[in-house]
Design a protein around this motif. Structure first.
Motif, PDB file in Angstrom:
ATOM      1  N   PHE A  21       0.841  -1.197   0.000  1.00 56.40           N
ATOM      2  CA  PHE A  21       0.000   0.000   0.000  1.00 56.40           C
ATOM      3  C   PHE A  21       0.877   1.249   0.000  1.00 56.40           C
ATOM      4  N   ALA A  22       1.925   1.247   0.816  1.00 52.42           N
ATOM      5  CA  ALA A  22       2.853   2.383   0.848  1.00 52.42           C
ATOM      6  C   ALA A  22       3.503   2.577  -0.519  1.00 52.42           C
ATOM      7  N   LYS A  23       3.905   1.493  -1.147  1.00 53.86           N
ATOM      8  CA  LYS A  23       4.510   1.580  -2.481  1.00 53.86           C
ATOM      9  C   LYS A  23       3.497   2.098  -3.499  1.00 53.86           C
ATOM     10  N   ALA A  24       2.241   1.701  -3.361  1.00 51.28           N
ATOM     11  CA  ALA A  24       1.195   2.193  -4.270  1.00 51.28           C
ATOM     12  C   ALA A  24       0.977   3.693  -4.085  1.00 51.28           C
ATOM     13  N   LEU A  25       1.089   4.180  -2.848  1.00 49.11           N
ATOM     14  CA  LEU A  25       0.977   5.625  -2.605  1.00 49.11           C
ATOM     15  C   LEU A  25       2.118   6.373  -3.286  1.00 49.11           C
ATOM     16  N   LEU A  26       3.323   5.838  -3.195  1.00 51.06           N
ATOM     17  CA  LEU A  26       4.465   6.465  -3.860  1.00 51.06           C
ATOM     18  C   LEU A  26       4.256   6.472  -5.365  1.00 51.06           C
ATOM     19  N   ASP A  27       3.789   5.373  -5.901  1.00 49.41           N
ATOM     20  CA  ASP A  27       3.505   5.282  -7.333  1.00 49.41           C
ATOM     21  C   ASP A  27       2.443   6.301  -7.748  1.00 49.41           C
ATOM     22  N   GLU A  28       1.402   6.413  -6.954  1.00 46.21           N
ATOM     23  CA  GLU A  28       0.328   7.366  -7.267  1.00 46.21           C
ATOM     24  C   GLU A  28       0.832   8.801  -7.211  1.00 46.21           C
ATOM     25  N   ALA A  29       1.651   9.122  -6.235  1.00 49.72           N
ATOM     26  CA  ALA A  29       2.206  10.474  -6.135  1.00 49.72           C
ATOM     27  C   ALA A  29       3.041  10.803  -7.368  1.00 49.72           C
ATOM     28  N   MET A  30       3.875   9.873  -7.793  1.00 49.65           N
ATOM     29  CA  MET A  30       4.719  10.121  -8.969  1.00 49.65           C
ATOM     30  C   MET A  30       3.876  10.247 -10.235  1.00 49.65           C
ATOM     31  N   THR A  31       2.846   9.437 -10.344  1.00 49.63           N
ATOM     32  CA  THR A  31       1.944   9.526 -11.495  1.00 49.63           C
ATOM     33  C   THR A  31       1.260  10.888 -11.525  1.00 49.63           C
ATOM     34  N   MET A  32       0.820  11.360 -10.370  1.00 47.71           N
ATOM     35  CA  MET A  32       0.152  12.657 -10.307  1.00 47.71           C
ATOM     36  C   MET A  32       1.101  13.791 -10.686  1.00 47.71           C
ATOM     37  N   PHE A  33       2.358  13.721 -10.242  1.00 48.88           N
ATOM     38  CA  PHE A  33       3.333  14.733 -10.652  1.00 48.88           C
ATOM     39  C   PHE A  33       3.464  14.746 -12.164  1.00 48.88           C
ATOM     40  N   CYS A  34       3.608  13.584 -12.740  1.00 43.44           N
ATOM     41  CA  CYS A  34       3.809  13.483 -14.190  1.00 43.44           C
ATOM     42  C   CYS A  34       2.578  13.909 -14.980  1.00 43.44           C
ATOM     43  N   GLN A  35       1.409  13.815 -14.375  1.00 43.94           N
ATOM     44  CA  GLN A  35       0.174  14.185 -15.059  1.00 43.94           C
ATOM     45  C   GLN A  35      -0.276  15.601 -14.746  1.00 43.94           C
ATOM     46  N   GLY A  36       0.590  16.377 -14.124  1.00 42.16           N
ATOM     47  CA  GLY A  36       0.283  17.783 -13.893  1.00 42.16           C
ATOM     48  C   GLY A  36      -0.555  18.093 -12.676  1.00 42.16           C
ATOM     49  N   ALA A  86      15.413  13.937  -4.148  1.00 39.97           N
ATOM     50  CA  ALA A  86      15.979  13.456  -2.887  1.00 39.97           C
ATOM     51  C   ALA A  86      14.896  12.870  -1.992  1.00 39.97           C
ATOM     52  N   ILE A  87      13.744  13.519  -1.937  1.00 37.18           N
ATOM     53  CA  ILE A  87      12.632  13.038  -1.114  1.00 37.18           C
ATOM     54  C   ILE A  87      12.149  11.685  -1.615  1.00 37.18           C
ATOM     55  N   VAL A  88      11.916  11.582  -2.912  1.00 39.51           N
ATOM     56  CA  VAL A  88      11.430  10.323  -3.487  1.00 39.51           C
ATOM     57  C   VAL A  88      12.467   9.226  -3.308  1.00 39.51           C
ATOM     58  N   GLY A  89      13.739   9.564  -3.522  1.00 40.30           N
ATOM     59  CA  GLY A  89      14.796   8.575  -3.333  1.00 40.30           C
ATOM     60  C   GLY A  89      14.873   8.063  -1.906  1.00 40.30           C
ATOM     61  N   ALA A  90      14.741   8.969  -0.943  1.00 40.54           N
ATOM     62  CA  ALA A  90      14.778   8.574   0.468  1.00 40.54           C
ATOM     63  C   ALA A  90      13.579   7.696   0.822  1.00 40.54           C
ATOM     64  N   LEU A  91      12.401   8.063   0.316  1.00 41.64           N
ATOM     65  CA  LEU A  91      11.213   7.245   0.580  1.00 41.64           C
ATOM     66  C   LEU A  91      11.367   5.866  -0.040  1.00 41.64           C
ATOM     67  N   ALA A  92      11.807   5.814  -1.288  1.00 37.71           N
ATOM     68  CA  ALA A  92      11.968   4.533  -1.978  1.00 37.71           C
ATOM     69  C   ALA A  92      12.975   3.653  -1.235  1.00 37.71           C
TER      70      ALA A  92
END
Length: 107
Positions: A21-36, A86-92
């Protein structure tokens, strides 16, 4: 009267209990960034930080003051690409996840 539960508490508990679930949240956040949709993405990242490594540990990991990291991930935040990376890398890293970007062509 119906019992209600705080959204943040629910997200935190589920992310701690279910790593996928945590990984899915990270994926969703990155998708939202990429989609504006950066505002929503920052708020998801904020909840994910709270549920996983916490702001103090994240700040130490990326060598930024905790208060600055809080501001970056607020609805009005504007993190630089360096800080966001850096934030995304640390979370990942904390979740032993891999961040992979794929560009899909639309028909």
């Amino acid at each position: 009267m119906a019992l209600t539960r705080d959204f943040r508490q629910t997200v935190t508990e589920r992310a701690q209990r279910e790593p996928e679930f945590a990984k899915a949240l990270l994926d969703e956040a990155m998708t939202m960034f990429c989609q504006g949709e950066p505002e929503a993405a920052r708020l998801i990242l904020r909840e994910l930080v709270n549920a996983t490594i916490g702001f103090e540990q994240l700040a130490a990991h990326i060598h930024r003051p905790s208060k600055s990291v809080h501001r970056m991930l607020s609805a009005q935040g504007n993190p630089s690409m360096d800080n966001l990376s850096a934030i995304v890398g640390a979370l990942a890293q904390s979740m032993t996840a891999t961040v992979e970007v794929r560009v899909l062509q639309r028909a």
